[in-house]
Design a protein around this motif. Structure first.
Motif, PDB file in Angstrom:
ATOM      1  N   GLY A 186      -6.215 -13.295  -1.487  1.00 19.91           N
ATOM      2  CA  GLY A 186      -5.931 -12.949  -0.105  1.00 19.91           C
ATOM      3  C   GLY A 186      -5.895 -11.454   0.115  1.00 19.91           C
ATOM      4  N   ASP A 187      -5.485 -11.067   1.296  1.00 27.13           N
ATOM      5  CA  ASP A 187      -5.342  -9.654   1.633  1.00 27.13           C
ATOM      6  C   ASP A 187      -4.129  -9.070   0.928  1.00 27.13           C
ATOM      7  OD1 ASP A 187      -7.540  -9.579   3.325  1.00 27.13           O
ATOM      8  OD2 ASP A 187      -6.369 -10.232   5.048  1.00 27.13           O
ATOM      9  N   ARG A 188      -4.200  -7.783   0.664  1.00 22.46           N
ATOM     10  CA  ARG A 188      -3.114  -7.075  -0.017  1.00 22.46           C
ATOM     11  C   ARG A 188      -2.914  -5.731   0.666  1.00 22.46           C
ATOM     12  NH1 ARG A 188      -1.616  -6.862  -6.004  1.00 22.46           N
ATOM     13  NH2 ARG A 188      -0.605  -4.843  -6.273  1.00 22.46           N
ATOM     14  N   LEU A 189      -1.660  -5.356   0.868  1.00 23.66           N
ATOM     15  CA  LEU A 189      -1.329  -4.065   1.449  1.00 23.66           C
ATOM     16  C   LEU A 189      -0.409  -3.337   0.472  1.00 23.66           C
ATOM     17  CD1 LEU A 189      -1.548  -2.208   3.936  1.00 23.66           C
ATOM     18  CD2 LEU A 189       0.554  -3.282   4.770  1.00 23.66           C
ATOM     19  N   ASN A 190      -0.859  -2.190  -0.017  1.00 25.94           N
ATOM     20  CA  ASN A 190      -0.076  -1.379  -0.937  1.00 25.94           C
ATOM     21  C   ASN A 190       0.779  -0.402  -0.142  1.00 25.94           C
ATOM     22  OD1 ASN A 190      -1.210  -2.399  -3.436  1.00 25.94           O
ATOM     23  ND2 ASN A 190      -3.099  -1.475  -2.716  1.00 25.94           N
ATOM     24  N   GLY A 220       5.797   8.455   3.556  1.00 23.97           N
ATOM     25  CA  GLY A 220       5.206   7.247   2.977  1.00 23.97           C
ATOM     26  C   GLY A 220       3.899   6.894   3.635  1.00 23.97           C
ATOM     27  N   PHE A 221       3.177   5.981   3.016  1.00 21.53           N
ATOM     28  CA  PHE A 221       1.928   5.524   3.599  1.00 21.53           C
ATOM     29  C   PHE A 221       1.596   4.134   3.049  1.00 21.53           C
ATOM     30  CE2 PHE A 221       0.610   7.715  -0.235  1.00 21.53           C
ATOM     31  CZ  PHE A 221      -0.379   6.897  -0.753  1.00 21.53           C
ATOM     32  N   THR A 222       0.673   3.471   3.709  1.00 23.59           N
ATOM     33  CA  THR A 222       0.152   2.194   3.255  1.00 23.59           C
ATOM     34  C   THR A 222      -1.342   2.324   3.042  1.00 23.59           C
ATOM     35  OG1 THR A 222      -0.229   1.409   5.513  1.00 23.59           O
ATOM     36  CG2 THR A 222       1.909   0.893   4.508  1.00 23.59           C
ATOM     37  N   SER A 223      -1.881   1.469   2.179  1.00 29.13           N
ATOM     38  CA  SER A 223      -3.309   1.503   1.886  1.00 29.13           C
ATOM     39  C   SER A 223      -3.766   0.138   1.393  1.00 29.13           C
ATOM     40  CB  SER A 223      -3.581   2.551   0.794  1.00 29.13           C
ATOM     41  OG  SER A 223      -4.931   2.499   0.385  1.00 29.13           O
ATOM     42  N   ARG A 224      -4.980  -0.220   1.715  1.00 25.10           N
ATOM     43  CA  ARG A 224      -5.582  -1.414   1.147  1.00 25.10           C
ATOM     44  C   ARG A 224      -6.280  -1.104  -0.182  1.00 25.10           C
ATOM     45  NH1 ARG A 224      -5.055  -5.609   4.437  1.00 25.10           N
ATOM     46  NH2 ARG A 224      -4.827  -5.259   6.643  1.00 25.10           N
TER      47      ARG A 224
END
Length: 74
Positions: free
Chosen positions: A49-53, A66-70
């Motif tokens: 499935g999809d994942r968000l780091n 902070g940040f998010t990334s695929r």
């Protein structure tokens, strides 16, 4: 350099010190354990499935970056 030394430098205004960690959330099912009757086969179908780091840093005075990334965070 030891953590106490870094904290002392931050207290003296010589450095910005942040504590960091990463995590992720995903839509892929995860079942680390379960129960079933003896002789009963159990399965949990799943698909990739999809994942968000997620990566975040906070300082002792509660500043946050902070940040998010695929993409993978290395």
């Amino acid at each position: 350099m030891k953590l106490q030394e870094l904290e002392n430098e931050a207290d003296e205004g010589k450095a910005d010190l942040y504590y960091a960690d990463e995590s992720h959330v995903c839509t892929e099912g995860y079942v680390p354990y379960g129960w079933q009757f003896p002789g009963e086969g159990v399965s949990v179908p799943s698909q990739k499935g999809d994942r968000l780091n997620i990566f975040g840093m906070t300082a002792r005075d509660n500043r946050y970056e902070g940040f998010t990334s695929r993409e993978s965070i290395n």
